[in-house]
Design an enzyme around this catalytic site. Structure first.
Site, short mmCIF file in Angstrom:
data_model
loop_
_atom_site.label_atom_id
_atom_site.label_comp_id
_atom_site.label_asym_id
_atom_site.label_seq_id
_atom_site.Cartn_x
_atom_site.Cartn_y
_atom_site.Cartn_z
N LYS A 221 0.83 -1.22 0.00
CA LYS A 221 0.00 0.00 0.00
C LYS A 221 0.85 1.26 0.00
O LYS A 221 2.04 1.23 0.35
CB LYS A 221 -0.94 -0.03 1.21
CG LYS A 221 -2.01 -1.11 1.05
CD LYS A 221 -3.39 -0.61 1.30
CE LYS A 221 -4.39 -1.62 0.76
NZ LYS A 221 -5.37 -2.02 1.74
N ARG A 255 -3.92 -9.86 4.58
CA ARG A 255 -4.16 -9.96 3.14
C ARG A 255 -2.87 -9.57 2.43
O ARG A 255 -2.35 -8.48 2.67
CB ARG A 255 -5.32 -9.02 2.78
CG ARG A 255 -5.90 -9.20 1.40
CD ARG A 255 -7.16 -8.34 1.24
NE ARG A 255 -7.68 -8.45 -0.12
CZ ARG A 255 -7.26 -7.69 -1.13
NH1 ARG A 255 -6.32 -6.78 -0.96
NH2 ARG A 255 -7.80 -7.88 -2.34
N ASP A 521 11.87 -44.71 16.59
CA ASP A 521 12.94 -43.96 17.26
C ASP A 521 12.78 -44.11 18.78
O ASP A 521 11.88 -44.82 19.25
CB ASP A 521 12.96 -42.50 16.81
CG ASP A 521 11.80 -41.70 17.36
OD1 ASP A 521 10.79 -42.32 17.74
OD2 ASP A 521 11.89 -40.47 17.44
N ASP A 523 11.59 -42.49 21.25
CA ASP A 523 10.32 -42.31 21.98
C ASP A 523 9.12 -42.79 21.18
O ASP A 523 7.98 -42.55 21.56
CB ASP A 523 10.14 -40.86 22.43
CG ASP A 523 9.81 -39.91 21.31
OD1 ASP A 523 10.16 -40.22 20.16
OD2 ASP A 523 9.21 -38.86 21.58
N ASP A 525 7.81 -42.07 18.23
CA ASP A 525 6.90 -41.30 17.39
C ASP A 525 7.34 -41.25 15.93
O ASP A 525 6.62 -40.72 15.09
CB ASP A 525 6.63 -39.90 17.96
CG ASP A 525 7.87 -39.04 18.04
OD1 ASP A 525 8.97 -39.54 17.70
OD2 ASP A 525 7.76 -37.87 18.47
#
Ligand code: 9MG
Length: 728
Positions: A221, A255, A521, A523, A525
């Site tokens: 702008k 925007r 791995d 742990d 996940d």
């Protein structure tokens, strides 16, 4: 804060970016570039790929001095684009219009939002949207675009703008438009001089305080031109800076023309603020990172004394009147110490403690809910070696703690851990046997009453948290199992085994002639698999296998989400299937966020942190492996056959160590080198340059079809980065 936007529901706790698509011949910065249908569609897809959550299509320029456009002409420009985008794009389409006839036609064509710079003041405009479920942006404008910048005047710009917006909201609500569909916008540059725009930007928190999401449109702008003397095509830095300030001052939607840089800037602003907000200004976390508190054992904060205080602080915030916490851990030696410290801190604060012992992180997330605990704590440093450790918390639903709760815990960390009188202390109980509940849950994610009989599987638990449950689940489902990495000794977690070192898994699968291998791995996940020939099948390939199977079963929702580092082969293979693919920034929370924004169920990273949101809420290596085995069982195909539809492109990653971090891609010499490589790779290759988040490293990644050329290009770019790097 939520926004209903047609059939989409936005969680605006994190800000989103609305990409601007002007299909006009005369818009003030990109007039004419996207006026043709193919150009408009390509630009919309590009912006969605860069992270735009909404695309705003406009057929009448609102720049100062712009002449009005007749309704037929606006319909001709806008509606075909909306029809095509609504049918193909995963993100919702907004239409920027003031005309009721265009609003009605746009909604009929599939638009999910109306962005009206006149705030539904045209006669018939409120009626045109009232009976639908579209979101509506109500913007403030003084005067008309043709004349609005001729000497705008205000007594008190904030109260006039805010009063106007409140009035328009009230009229909409009266007409039956739910507040959850409304967005307000102060209308930067619409009948406002520089001082008005700056005053509104500074005082945006006061507009946001009304509780309706605020949209800010500042991109390119003229106030940027007034402040920097830069013309229209040269306002990227100013636009990104203003977008960041607007978000820090409470805007929830920005925007923007330049979606990629704006998304990056907002991500950085959120991350630097720990992703958490106090009032409207982001606040920085001292201890909590994306994965709780982490570090080298024995070094602050990973000390026994800190763990005790952390338990006290967490108890004050999460169970102030006493309650129940579930504590789980992986198999690191220091787990005994941190488990005991947390147990002491919780019991002293009057909280009952359930000690689950070694269990995958996603298992704790599940059991917190199942055992009706007030919260959960996990002691793990995931895929790191045993001399690191970490502590993270889950809320009562097994989700990540809300930012304000983490903030509240942080605020008590300087206080000593509280000790209640003896009658009010908590109790500690070992609940090792409750892991059977999690095992049953894992098994229940297989379709129907499917069993795994007939499959010979190698299971590698990285000597970590899954070493008891994963072999048990597979064996109970009748698979023949060969366990490796299932003998933890406190020091060998992730050492030469598991998803981060899959060599042992690959050799064992081939050696024992198994049907497949599963590598988790420390742990539990992350997941990497091996096919029957002992070849690794990484997270990208597993995503492809699952996406294809879900597509065939009609269960695939939304796009598949990878990251900027996902293999190009995945993108191409999914495109061939007609499945939309989006790239998030690296990190599972970015993948999760993009999946949530776009309503997707499958996402993840090549490292094997994968999300199947139709089965679990967090990354769970074992559950993802079960989904892949289910596809093998139901199709009768080998993993090699299932993954064959995706050709992995050779990738070369070079980490260039530099004296200090810098924006390598913006250096003209590096940019020129990148352009040359990109030209030579064409459509079937990619270059990604990104700075490491934790070290002074620039990561140079090149991928393409020819491994040798990829290696050469990567070396050239690494050299260009080294040459351009600033001295210390
Ligand atoms: C269409 N258009 C141009 N500038 C805008 C702004 O700042 N906000 C909204 N909502 N729309 C705009």
């Amino acid at each position: 804060m939520r926004l209903q936007c047609g059939r989409h529901l936005f969680d605006l706790d994190a800000p989103i970016v609305m990409g601007i698509l002007n299909v006009t011949p005369d818009s003030f910065s990109d007039g004419g570039r996207y006026a043709g249908l193919p150009e408009a569609l390509a630009q919309a897809e590009r912006m969605a790929g860069e992270g735009a959550a909404i695309i705003d299509v406009g057929g009448e320029s609102t720049r100062p001095g712009a002449a009005p456009v007749a309704v037929d002409e606006e319909l001709r420009r806008v509606i075909p684009v909306v029809e095509r985008l609504a049918g193909s794009l995963v993100v919702p389409v907004s239409v920027d219009t003031r005309k009721p006839a265009v609003m009605r036609a746009a909604i009929a064509a599939g638009a999910s939002m109306i962005n009206d710079v006149a705030a539904l003041r045209e006669p018939g405009a409120i009626d045109a949207v009232a009976d639908s479920d579209v979101a509506v942006c109500l913007m403030h404008m003084q005067g008309e675009p043709r004349t609005m910048q001729q000497l705008p005047r205000y007594g008190d710009v904030l109260s006039e703008v805010r009063g106007f917006l409140r009035d328009r909201v009230a009229r909409c609500v009266e007409a039956g438009i739910a507040r959850s569909r409304l967005v307000v916008d102060p209308g930067f540059g619409f009948g406002k001089a520089l001082e008005h725009n700056l005053e509104l930007l500074r005082r945006l928190p006061e507009i946001a305080a009304d509780g309706i999401p605020v949209l800010a449109g500042l991109s390119r702008k003229s106030l940027i031109g007034q402040l920097t003397r830069r013309d229209n095509g040269d306002r990227l830095a100013g636009s990104v800076a203003l977008a960041t300030i607007a978000v820090q001052n409470g805007a929830r939607i920005v925007r923007a023309h330049d979606v990629g840089p704006t998304v990056d800037a907002l991500r950085i602003a959120m991350a630097a603020g720990g992703g958490r907000r106090t009032g409207t200004i982001a606040m920085t976390s001292r201890y909590f990172g994306t994965d709780g508190v982490r570090g080298r054992v024995g070094t602050h904060p990973m000390t026994v004394e800190f763990a005790l205080r952390l338990a006290g602080a967490a108890a004050r915030v999460l169970a102030p009147d006493g309650g129940r916490v579930l504590v789980g851990k992986d198999t690191r030696l220091s787990g005994y110490m941190f488990e005991a410290a947390l147990e002491a801190g919780f019991v002293a604060a009057g909280v009952d403690v359930l000690l689950a012992g070694p269990l995958p992180t996603p298992g704790i997330a599940y059991l917190v809910q199942r055992l009706d605990c007030d919260f959960g704590a996990v002691i793990s440093a995931s895929h790191n070696l045993f001399d690191d450790n970490g502590i993270k918390f889950f809320d009562r639903s097994g989700g990540k703690l809300a930012d304000d709760l983490e903030e509240a815990i942080e605020s008590h960390l300087d206080e000593p851990a509280p000790t209640r009188e003896s009658a009010a202390l908590g109790r500690a109980t070992r609940v090792d046997s409750e892991r059977a509940l999690y095992q049953s849950f894992c098994a229940s994610t297989l379709p129907g009453d499917m069993r795994l009989g007939g499959l010979k599987l190698v299971i590698d638990c990285a000597n970590g948290a899954a070493y008891k449950v994963a072999p048990r689940v597979l064996a109970d489902l009748d698979a023949e199992i060969v366990p490796i990495g299932c003998s933890p000794n406190g020091r060998n977690i992730n050492v030469g085994c598991g998803s981060t070192s899959p060599e042992l898994l690959k050799l064992t699968v081939a050696g024992v002639r198994a049907d497949a291998g599963i590598g988790l791995d420390g742990d539990g996940d992350r997941l990497v698999m091996a096919d029957h020939l002992g070849r690794a099948v990484d997270g990208d390939q597993l995503l492809y296998v699952l996406a294809k199977a879900r597509l065939a079963a009609g269960d695939l929702k939304g796009p598949v989400v990878g990251t900027v580092m996902s293999n190009l082969g995945l993108e191409i293979a999914l495109k061939d299937l007609g499945v939309p693919f989006l790239r998030a920034a690296v990190g599972d929370r970015h993948v999760l966020q993009l999946l949530r924004t776009h309503g997707g169920v499958l996402g993840g990273e090549a490292s094997g942190h994968l999300l199947c949101l139709d089965k679990t809420t967090t990354g769970d290596g074992l559950i993802v492996a079960l989904q892949v085995l289910a596809v093998m069982k139901s199709t009768g195909k080998t993993l090699a056959e299932l993954a064959a539809g995706m050709q992995r492109f050779p990738q070369q990653l070079i980490n260039v160590r530099v004296a200090r971090r810098f924006d390598a891609a913006r250096e003209p010499s590096v940019a020129a080198a990148i352009a040359k490589v990109e030209k030579s790779l064409g459509e079937r290759g990619r270059v990604v340059l990104r700075a490491s988040g934790t070290e002074p490293l620039i990561r140079v990644m090149v991928e393409g079809e020819d491994a040798q050329a990829v290696g050469r290009h990567a070396a050239t770019l690494a050299e260009a980065v080294r040459a351009a790097a600033p001295a210390a």
